[in-house]
Write an enzyme that holds these catalytic residues in place. Structure first.
Site, short mmCIF file in Angstrom:
data_model
loop_
_atom_site.label_atom_id
_atom_site.label_comp_id
_atom_site.label_asym_id
_atom_site.label_seq_id
_atom_site.Cartn_x
_atom_site.Cartn_y
_atom_site.Cartn_z
CG ASP A 1 46.43 47.50 45.96
OD1 ASP A 1 45.74 48.49 46.25
OD2 ASP A 1 46.04 46.59 45.19
CE1 TYR B 1 43.02 42.12 43.28
CE2 TYR B 1 44.78 42.87 44.71
CZ TYR B 1 43.92 43.10 43.66
OH TYR B 1 43.97 44.30 43.00
CE LYS C 1 42.39 47.43 45.02
NZ LYS C 1 43.37 46.39 45.35
CG HIS D 1 38.03 45.55 43.34
ND1 HIS D 1 38.62 44.44 43.91
CD2 HIS D 1 38.78 45.82 42.24
CE1 HIS D 1 39.67 44.07 43.20
NE2 HIS D 1 39.78 44.89 42.18
#
Length: 254
Positions: free
Chosen positions: A43, A48, A73, A104
């Site tokens: 994931d 990120y 996402k 998200h």
């Protein structure tokens, strides 16, 4: 590894590996180690900033692409151009497709075009399934009023200390699989007396007890660690079951 079938027909491994707050380099190294330890569900997200590292580890793993389930996402700043954002994520990952693409985070007065864009990406075949993250019951009901593709997943904060039976039941009733992020409360509750007591009872670690609780609720936990021994430990949760009474005791912690 055991899998759960999403509404799209995609098979998702019931244990994932989270990469939040990992740098590109940390993600590449940790995902490589996780894949070696047997994880097949990774994931990540645009937010990120480590899609490059995740993709490199997946591509260089030597494991056939179809055996690894990859999620990324769509962040709200890209809501007016989901297709362009998705193209950029795929390029960062260096992959031809992702297995799951999630919205998200919902925003107030969410434009319908966001989900229509997700549906278009799904129908193109470059995302094998689409879903949502951090959606509450009201958000889900609004979306289902106009969606022609039901989200396959809702990824939410979920642990014995973040337990909401209502959102779980709402998702279940619409055939939406719940993914549990922060299933180990980022380590903050591993010394809780109830959790520690159950760990002693079952001969398991507190982390394994919390992850097994997620499994007992039919959710897909996404533990995150950079330590190889903990990755292995977190995956060793399929050789025991909690009694219904012990599940309830953990439910009551929230």
């Amino acid at each position: 590894m055991n899998t759960v079938k999403l509404s799209s027909g995609a098979e998702m491994p019931v244990l994932g590996f989270g990469t939040w707050k990992m740098t590109d380099e940390e993600a590449e190294s940790s995902v490589r180690t996780a894949l070696e330890a047997g994880y097949r569900h990774i994931d990540t997200a645009k937010l990120y900033g480590n899609e490059g590292g995740v993709g490199k580890a997946v591509r260089e793993s030597g494991i056939p692409r179809e055996e690894i389930f990859v999620t990324t996402k769509l962040w709200p700043t890209d809501f007016f151009s989901p297709q362009a954002a998705f193209d950029k994520s795929l390029a960062e990952l260096g992959l031809d497709y992702v297995d799951l693409y999630l919205v998200h985070w919902p925003i107030p007065l969410m434009p319908k075009t966001v989900w229509y864009g997700m549906e278009k990406i799904y129908k193109s075949g470059r995302a094998k399934a689409v879903g949502i993250s951090n959606y509450g019951i009201g958000d889900i009901e609004k979306l289902l009023d106009y969606a022609t593709v039901v989200p396959g997943v809702n990824q939410i904060k979920f642990s014995p200390f973040d337990y909401d039976a209502d959102i779980l039941e709402c998702c279940r009733s619409h055939n939406i699989v719940v993914e549990a992020y922060s299933p180990l409360t980022r380590g903050s509750q591993l010394d809780d007396a109830t959790v520690v007591g159950l760990a002693k009872k079952y001969g398991k670690t507190p982390a394994q007890i919390m992850l097994r609780w997620c499994i007992e609720h039919g959710t897909v936990p996404l533990p995150k660690t950079t330590h190889a021994e903990r990755m292995k430990e977190n995956a060793e949760i399929f050789d025991f079951k909690l009694t219904p009474e012990d599940v309830t005791a953990l439910d009551n912690l929230s």
